[in-house]
Enzyme design. Structure first.
Site, mmCIF file in Angstrom:
data_model
loop_
_atom_site.group_PDB
_atom_site.id
_atom_site.type_symbol
_atom_site.label_atom_id
_atom_site.label_comp_id
_atom_site.label_asym_id
_atom_site.label_seq_id
_atom_site.Cartn_x
_atom_site.Cartn_y
_atom_site.Cartn_z
ATOM 1 C CG ASP A 87 -1.814 0.669 0.931
ATOM 2 O OD1 ASP A 87 -2.994 1.205 0.329
ATOM 3 O OD2 ASP A 87 -1.479 2.653 1.550
ATOM 4 C CD GLU B 231 -2.142 2.136 -3.378
ATOM 5 O OE1 GLU B 231 -2.889 2.951 -3.819
ATOM 6 O OE2 GLU B 231 -1.747 2.354 -2.356
HETATM 7 C C1 GLC Z 1 -4.365 3.530 -0.186
HETATM 8 C C2 GLC Z 1 -5.662 2.191 -0.375
HETATM 9 C C3 GLC Z 1 -6.554 3.517 0.157
HETATM 10 C C4 GLC Z 1 -6.405 3.788 1.231
HETATM 11 C C5 GLC Z 1 -4.320 4.358 1.552
HETATM 12 C C6 GLC Z 1 -3.802 4.765 2.465
HETATM 13 O O1 GLC Z 1 -4.397 4.333 -1.818
HETATM 14 O O2 GLC Z 1 -5.491 1.890 -2.118
HETATM 15 O O3 GLC Z 1 -7.671 2.830 0.330
HETATM 16 O O4 GLC Z 1 -7.140 4.717 1.798
HETATM 17 O O5 GLC Z 1 -4.096 3.565 0.535
HETATM 18 O O6 GLC Z 1 -3.809 3.919 3.103
#
Ligand code: GLC
Length: 545
Positions: A204, A248
């Site tokens: 994440d 991500e």
């Molecule tokens: C990422 C997740 C999202 C979350 C953010 C903070 O972007 O996909 O859902 O709110 O991280 O953890």
């Protein structure tokens, strides 16, 4: 596929299904999805034809940000089930040929995490505070002017006067990755889940871990030092026989993005350029070219993503006048032609699934669910809603519990009242309803995933000459994908047999025509004549050219 030979690099061409657990299926009737619900629906996923599931965070969490506020990285949120159930899930999925990917959240914890509570109690100057970013303020204000990604200041003051940094909600204090405890802790968390058989992790907010607090500007995205963290993770993953690291990484700069995919770092990362791309032929071609130019030289597989739990559902997005996606401007409430959006989403699915690399399917995408834009304000849970001063409705609209069966809510999702209300109009979109309808989105996804597995193979793609409004390419295996984004029907650019079409085809002079907002998969090779059947009403074997 039970009993298949182990393929160490299975992730290169995989179809990965994203499970937002709290909205997938509710096994115990409390309105929130759980592991029991997911386990009971594993046969559905096997039947759909996916290679892996990625589960959003399943850890104990106060749910200030839908589970991305983790209180304990080595346990399961009791509302979802138990660690024993998670282990059963991993094993049962494996038995069905489905691999499991868990979400790891390294940038921040929950403010209920034991370390953060310890830090609060230990006070200024303590070693416990060094694991986070605590600082004295400047005058009466915060240490600097950084803003939270969810809106409002990125600093919150604690009773003893110090402030702590949170790039997201105040309930999500950021870890200090300069601190060796933090680095060791996450290696240990990875070991914990690898030991339980997970096949990989989705990382994440992977690009924002390293910060420079002395900078006047917000300085946390994509620091060079972040790469050492993933090199260390990669060494661990390799020691476990190659568990996959999926990042991500939202970065517009493709050269910087590619650095995360070097051979000693992550294996793959989500393609947000493609996801955000408007439904326009030139823009899509550019995005595909850019993606391949970024990935091919470093030997990393591209990924193709149309949706996830953070973005507007494609049926709604593609039905708008402006079809691009931008976090800063969700275009909530902008009129959307659902029928047009549905046609385009079907075509987009065939496009994404024909491209070389791996593909992600976010739960409900295969059902053609739309963004629920009329959730009553008092039921909205996404922190973006409150932190934007109620100007941005946030992401709840793509997180509404799935419709499985029946004609009224909760549509077989469970016996209790779903934590977010489902639209009555989803009665036509339940799994049960779509299973019976060969023209449904579900049947399209199922066919495409099966054919993708059987026909695509590895290798890359070659563009085929076609009109300005048409995207056409041939995969090395011989499959040709053609998408018409224009208003007028066009003849096929190649001769061959249609194996799958996203909608009815037209006819002219005995040859097929591809209508606007429609995609088709064609094979030019004789070996594919094993699949001559019409998979979508109106899609016929063709010899046009
Ligand atoms: C990422 C997740 C999202 C979350 C953010 C903070 O972007 O996909 O859902 O709110 O991280 O953890």
């Amino acid at each position: 596929m039970p009993g298949t030979t182990p393929t160490p690099e299975w992730w290169r061409g995989a179809a990965i299904y994203q499970v937002y657990l709290r909205s997938f299926a509710d096994g115990n009737g409390d309105g929130t999805g759980d592991l029991a619900g997911l386990r009971s629906r594993l046969p559905y996923l096997a039947d759909l034809g996916v290679d892996a599931v990625w589960l959003n965070p399943w850890y104990p969490s106060p749910m200030a940000d839908g589970g991305y506020d983790v209180a304990d990285y080595r346990a399961i949120e009791p509302v979802f089930g138990t660690l024993a159930e998670a282990e059963k899930l991993i094993a049962e999925a494996h038995d069905l040929g489905i691999r499991t990917i868990v979400d790891v959240v390294p940038n921040h914890a929950s403010d209920r995490h034991a370390w953060f509570r310890e830090a609060l109690a230990a006070g200024p100057g303590s070693a416990a505070r060094e694991r986070f970013w605590f600082r004295p303020g400047v005058g009466d204000g915060p240490p600097n002017g950084w803003q939270s990604i969810f809106g409002g200041p990125a600093w919150t003051r604690v009773p003893d006067g110090e402030w702590y940094l949170h790039l997201f909600a105040p309930e999500q204090p950021d870890f200090n990755w300069n601190n060796p405890d933090v680095r060791q802790e996450f290696l240990d968390v990875l070991r914990f889940w690898f030991d339980r058989g997970v096949d990989g992790v989705r990382i994440d907010s992977a690009a924002v871990l390293v910060k420079d607090l002395d900078s006047v500007e917000e300085s946390y995205t994509d620091h060079d030092d972040v790469h050492e963290i993933y090199r260390e993770w990669r060494r661990l993953s390799d020691a476990y026989g190659g568990r996959v690291l999926i990042g991500e990484v939202w970065l517009p700069d493709q050269e910087r993005f590619a650095l995360y995919l070097r051979p000693d770092e992550m294996h793959t990362a989500f393609n947000f350029d493609f996801l955000s791309c408007p439904w326009e032929p030139a823009a899509l071609r550019r995005s595909i070219d850019l993606t391949l130019a970024t990935h091919v030289p470093i030997g990393a597989p591209a990924t193709w993503v149309l949706s996830n739990h953070d973005v507007t559902r494609p049926v709604t997005r593609y039905g708008r006048r402006d079809t691009s996606f931008d976090h800063a401007d969700r275009k909530h409430g902008m009129p959307s032609d659902r029928e047009l959006g549905r046609r385009r989403a079907r075509a987009a699915a065939l496009l994404a699934m024909a491209l070389p690399g791996s593909v992600y399917v976010y739960q409900g995408e295969e059902l053609g669910l739309w963004e629920v834009e009329d959730i009553p304000d008092d039921l909205r849970e996404d922190p973006i809603w409150a932190r934007s001063g109620h100007t941005d409705p946030g992401r709840d609209g793509c997180r509404v519990p799935l419709p499985w069966s029946g004609t009224e809510p909760p549509f077989g999702y469970g016996t209790g009242e779903p934590w977010l209300p489902q639209p009555a109009g989803w009665r036509d979109l339940t799994v049960e309803a779509q299973q019976r309808d060969p023209g449904s989105m579900l049947c399209l996804y199922r066919s495409a995933l099966r054919l993708r597995r059987e026909l695509l193979g590895d290798g890359t793609m070659t563009w085929l000459p076609a009109g300005n409004d048409v995207i056409a390419f041939r995969r090395d295996s011989g499959l040709v994908c053609v998408v018409n984004l224009g208003a007028e029907p066009v003849p096929f650019p190649v001769r061959g047999s249609v194996v799958l079409a996203s909608g009815p085809l037209g006819q002219q002079d005995g040859g097929d025509l591809l209508p606007g907002d429609t995609a088709v998969w064609i094979t030019e090779e004789a070996r594919l004549s094993a699949y001559p059947q019409t998979l979508v009403p109106g899609a016929q074997s063709s010899t046009s050219g």
